[in-house]
Write a protein that holds these residues in place. Sequence first.
Motif, PDB file in Angstrom:
ATOM      1  N   VAL A 217      49.823  57.613  40.358  1.00 33.07           N
ATOM      2  CA  VAL A 217      50.896  57.071  41.201  1.00 33.07           C
ATOM      3  C   VAL A 217      50.854  55.552  41.342  1.00 33.07           C
ATOM      4  O   VAL A 217      51.849  54.939  41.735  1.00 33.07           O
ATOM      5  N   LYS A 218      49.712  54.924  41.033  1.00 35.45           N
ATOM      6  CA  LYS A 218      49.637  53.461  41.185  1.00 35.45           C
ATOM      7  C   LYS A 218      48.409  52.920  40.470  1.00 35.45           C
ATOM      8  O   LYS A 218      47.365  53.574  40.424  1.00 35.45           O
ATOM      9  N   GLN A 219      48.521  51.713  39.912  1.00 35.42           N
ATOM     10  CA  GLN A 219      47.379  50.998  39.332  1.00 35.42           C
ATOM     11  C   GLN A 219      47.436  49.543  39.788  1.00 35.42           C
ATOM     12  O   GLN A 219      48.474  48.879  39.661  1.00 35.42           O
ATOM     13  N   GLU A 220      46.306  49.051  40.296  1.00 37.38           N
ATOM     14  CA  GLU A 220      46.200  47.665  40.744  1.00 37.38           C
ATOM     15  C   GLU A 220      44.982  47.015  40.105  1.00 37.38           C
ATOM     16  O   GLU A 220      43.914  47.617  40.022  1.00 37.38           O
ATOM     17  N   PHE A 221      45.151  45.743  39.666  1.00 38.82           N
ATOM     18  CA  PHE A 221      44.071  45.002  39.022  1.00 38.82           C
ATOM     19  C   PHE A 221      43.945  43.605  39.635  1.00 38.82           C
ATOM     20  O   PHE A 221      44.447  42.620  39.096  1.00 38.82           O
ATOM     21  N   PRO A 222      43.274  43.503  40.785  1.00 33.98           N
ATOM     22  CA  PRO A 222      43.071  42.187  41.403  1.00 33.98           C
ATOM     23  C   PRO A 222      42.060  41.368  40.602  1.00 33.98           C
ATOM     24  O   PRO A 222      41.239  41.930  39.871  1.00 33.98           O
ATOM     25  N   PRO A 223      42.084  40.053  40.719  1.00 34.36           N
ATOM     26  CA  PRO A 223      41.086  39.225  40.025  1.00 34.36           C
ATOM     27  C   PRO A 223      39.680  39.515  40.523  1.00 34.36           C
ATOM     28  O   PRO A 223      39.495  39.876  41.694  1.00 34.36           O
ATOM     29  N   LEU A 224      38.704  39.359  39.654  1.00 30.80           N
ATOM     30  CA  LEU A 224      37.310  39.493  40.069  1.00 30.80           C
ATOM     31  C   LEU A 224      37.003  38.425  41.115  1.00 30.80           C
ATOM     32  O   LEU A 224      37.312  37.254  40.931  1.00 30.80           O
ATOM     33  N   GLY A 225      36.427  38.831  42.236  1.00 34.17           N
ATOM     34  CA  GLY A 225      36.060  37.883  43.278  1.00 34.17           C
ATOM     35  C   GLY A 225      37.180  37.502  44.217  1.00 34.17           C
ATOM     36  O   GLY A 225      36.993  36.621  45.063  1.00 34.17           O
TER      37      GLY A 225
END
Length: 421
Positions: A217-225
């Motif tokens: 239903v969802k995919q999120e990829f925040p920056p490392l750190g």
Amino acid sequence: MMHKNIAIAVAATLLLGPLAACSSSGSSGDGNGSGGGSGRGGSVTIGESTSLSGSIANLGQTGLQGLQLAAADMNASGGLLGKKIKVVSADDNAQPATGASEARSMITKNHAVALFGPVSSAVAAAQEQVAAQYKVPIFFHTSNDVGLMTKTFTPYAFQDVPNTMMEPRAVADYLAKKVGNKQITIATFAPDYSFGHDTVDGFLQALKTLHVNYKLVKQEFPPLGASNISSYLSALVSAHPQYVFNAQYGGDLVAFTKQAAQFGFFKDTTVIAMYAYAPLAALGSSAPAGAIGFDRAPFWEIKTPEMTKFVSEFKAKYGKYPTEWAILAYSAAQEWAYAVKKAGSFDSAKVIKELPGASVPTIIGSMTVRACDHQSEVPEYVGTISGTADPKFGIHLYNDGFTAPFKDISLTCSEVKALQK
């Protein structure tokens, strides 16, 4: 375990000019990249450039402590082939070019006869090429992208942790047993670089292989750190997943857990993440009971006399229990020492021939190094976080620990060979 484009980072490292200075925890030895000196007496140097600052610093710092303790134990027993082991270290700031420069300096300036790998898999890929260029063995005890032993594999590289196919397969197996044929909704959350994307892809592929009835239903990829992940969390909350597979680690995972709790996220969603000793200790009573944790080497699950002795020694020296990063670093040093003793030499060409196919005695048990890809045949550990703190260790551990054996979660050698082409 920074950059998405590893190929560019690796290419950049091969064009680096002047050597960068590296900070050290010991002076340079009398060894060199090809032989490490002759005769008995004197010293040899090993090096580790890793993340010693920032949100993932705990992984690099405790890994370095494990390596330093291994060297101290060797020296207390007379050294290795009669030589004292010195450790040089440096902070790569999780940057491939920095890590590669430091690795090169350790080899050419400090005469390191072996390198031990960083946290970031992007940094590891860059250092792997430097190690191959100078023909010095490198042991990855934290970074674990499957590409290290396939796409960028060299005979001088060895991986001592479950890779980004093995780890998510173990978690998927555990989840499949819990949900059975019931349909579930899943979201994913992972740092935006190779490790995060490969781990998520491995998890979803494993669910398909195991015929888990799920809807993504969802995919999120925040920056490392990233310090503020509220927008990413809001997107997850809006998707109402029953399960979230989170590939963050260290301080990033602790920050996620604290911020997610403010959203009331754990009430209706089960988070699956690398809740190993360090994050659980940092969270204390805020550890999310009922969440699913996975760990590469939890000391409380490895019941060997060698582990018991190591835990006691580590706690006496550093005043805390060892993370899996310290445990696997110590094991990697044991692997290198085993090969040196078998070869009767620090010569890299001789050392690397002793490991493929060998079963190495370590604090985590006998660790076989698979010949086709130099992947150590290690398990992965998974379990549900308890609602009460363990009376002995004072943190919330797993109440139904599951050990996924290597044979059930690894790529076959045929699959590896196809990826190495």
